[in-house]
Write an enzyme that holds these catalytic residues in place. Structure first.
Site, PDB file in Angstrom:
ATOM      1  N   SER A   1      39.535  43.303  34.941  1.00  0.00           N
ATOM      2  CA  SER A   1      40.822  43.460  34.507  1.00  0.00           C
ATOM      3  C   SER A   1      40.694  45.240  34.910  1.00  0.00           C
ATOM      4  O   SER A   1      39.399  45.864  34.795  1.00  0.00           O
ATOM      5  CB  SER A   1      40.944  43.213  32.749  1.00  0.00           C
ATOM      6  OG  SER A   1      42.250  43.976  32.517  1.00  0.00           O
TER       7      SER A   1
ATOM      8  N   TYR B   1      39.555  43.311  23.545  1.00  0.00           N
ATOM      9  CA  TYR B   1      40.194  42.959  24.996  1.00  0.00           C
ATOM     10  C   TYR B   1      39.317  43.857  25.874  1.00  0.00           C
ATOM     11  O   TYR B   1      38.712  43.493  26.686  1.00  0.00           O
ATOM     12  CB  TYR B   1      40.944  42.519  25.130  1.00  0.00           C
ATOM     13  CG  TYR B   1      41.432  41.599  26.586  1.00  0.00           C
ATOM     14  CD1 TYR B   1      41.182  40.650  27.431  1.00  0.00           C
ATOM     15  CD2 TYR B   1      42.014  43.465  27.497  1.00  0.00           C
ATOM     16  CE1 TYR B   1      41.382  40.249  28.368  1.00  0.00           C
ATOM     17  CE2 TYR B   1      42.577  43.328  28.695  1.00  0.00           C
ATOM     18  CZ  TYR B   1      42.419  41.636  29.144  1.00  0.00           C
ATOM     19  OH  TYR B   1      42.675  40.984  30.521  1.00  0.00           O
TER      20      TYR B   1
HETATM   21  C1  BGC Z   1      46.112  41.419  30.531  1.00  0.00           C
HETATM   22  C2  BGC Z   1      47.738  41.572  30.655  1.00  0.00           C
HETATM   23  C3  BGC Z   1      47.856  43.097  30.788  1.00  0.00           C
HETATM   24  C4  BGC Z   1      47.238  43.492  31.692  1.00  0.00           C
HETATM   25  C5  BGC Z   1      47.764  45.144  32.168  1.00  0.00           C
HETATM   26  C6  BGC Z   1      45.506  42.335  31.492  1.00  0.00           C
HETATM   27  O1  BGC Z   1      44.644  42.390  31.780  1.00  0.00           O
HETATM   28  O2  BGC Z   1      45.738  40.830  30.184  1.00  0.00           O
HETATM   29  O3  BGC Z   1      47.834  41.164  28.848  1.00  0.00           O
HETATM   30  O4  BGC Z   1      49.666  42.561  30.690  1.00  0.00           O
HETATM   31  O5  BGC Z   1      46.194  43.701  31.877  1.00  0.00           O
HETATM   32  O6  BGC Z   1      48.200  45.861  31.717  1.00  0.00           O
END
Ligand code: BGC
Length: 255
Positions: free
Chosen positions: A143, A156
């Site tokens: 991410s 996360y």
């Molecule tokens: C997350 C999303 C978020 C995006 C941008 C992703 O890794 O799972 O929930 O909207 O990042 O922030």
């Protein structure tokens, strides 16, 4: 076709980004083990799309946050499809909470899927590669939050930052086995993981204003990057992150 004759395992490919990756890899000629937490209709739908794309594969069910399950998932994929060349650690979850309120259960759930799952699935994959003729590719779907803070999603962000260092570490440690390890880091992509945010117009508009390309990502945008990193075109690429985020990560301007 860039993955002709190759076999890929894609975790969490019953929906969202994982589903698009499974189909994209099939279009490149790969056979695909569609892994999802349960043997559900969505996973079967992914397999049907894999077949429509000209590929073949199987569905494997299992909660990848358990190391024994990771070993079993890899063993099932090898037993059914003959071998594995590519592992895509795509399965991921997030739980929103202020840091002060995060429960141990939510922390364990997020780190369990996002980090422990990727860790032990990769270990099982690497052991398989060691035991055959070597060579392979691991692509983690991380991410932008492997770099970017994500307030209210501390577990996360911590899990994704950890997956960044896991990727860098394994790029070195698994190179002697001919295994390349890279991350694809999506920004805001329209999938079930962020359905709540995307259904709120004010929050969605604020998010779009932060993305230089002014649109959400599509699962296919991410799948294209995964297909590249999994293929021989990326034969000299290991230990790196490819951001697929419309410019979100480094967006900054004054006035
Ligand atoms: C997350 C999303 C978020 C995006 C941008 C992703 O890794 O799972 O929930 O909207 O990042 O922030």
């Amino acid at each position: 076709m860039r993955l002709q004759g190759k076999v890929a395992l894609v975790t969490g490919s019953g929906r969202g980004i994982g589903q698009a990756i499974a189909v994209r890899l099939a279009r490149e000629g790969a056979r695909v083990a569609v892994e999802d937490r349960s043997d559900n209709a969505a996973a079967e739908e992914t397999l049907a799309e894999v077949r429509d794309a000209g590929g073949d594969g199987c569905v494997i069910a299992g909660d990848i946050s358990t190391p024994e399950v990771d070993r079993d998932v890899v063993a099932q994929a090898v037993a059914t499809l003959g071998r594995l060349d590519v592992l895509v650690n795509n399965a991921g979850i997030e739980k929103r909470a202020d840091f002060l309120d995060v429960t141990e259960g939510d922390f364990d759930a997020v780190l369990g899927v996002n980090l422990r799952g990727a860790f032990f699935a990769t270990q099982a994959f690497a052991r398989h590669v060691r035991d055959r003729d070597g060579g392979g590719a691991v692509v983690n779907v991380s991410s932008v939050h492997e770099e970017l803070p994500f307030p209210h999603f501390a577990s996360y962000a911590a899990s994704k930052g950890a997956v960044k260092m896991l990727m860098r570490n394994l790029a070195i440690e698994l190179a002697p086995l001919g295994i390349r390890v890279n991350n694809v880091a999506p920004g805001a992509v329209k999938t079930p993981i962020n359905a709540a945010l995307l259904s709120n117009k004010a929050e969605l508009d604020a998010l779009l204003a932060n993305i230089p390309l002014r649109r959400l990502g599509r699962p296919e945008d991410v799948a294209n990057a995964v297909a590249f990193l999994a293929s021989e075109e990326a034969a000299y690429v290991t230990g790196t992150t490819l951001f697929v985020d419309g410019g979100l990560l480094w967006n900054y301007s004054e006035q």
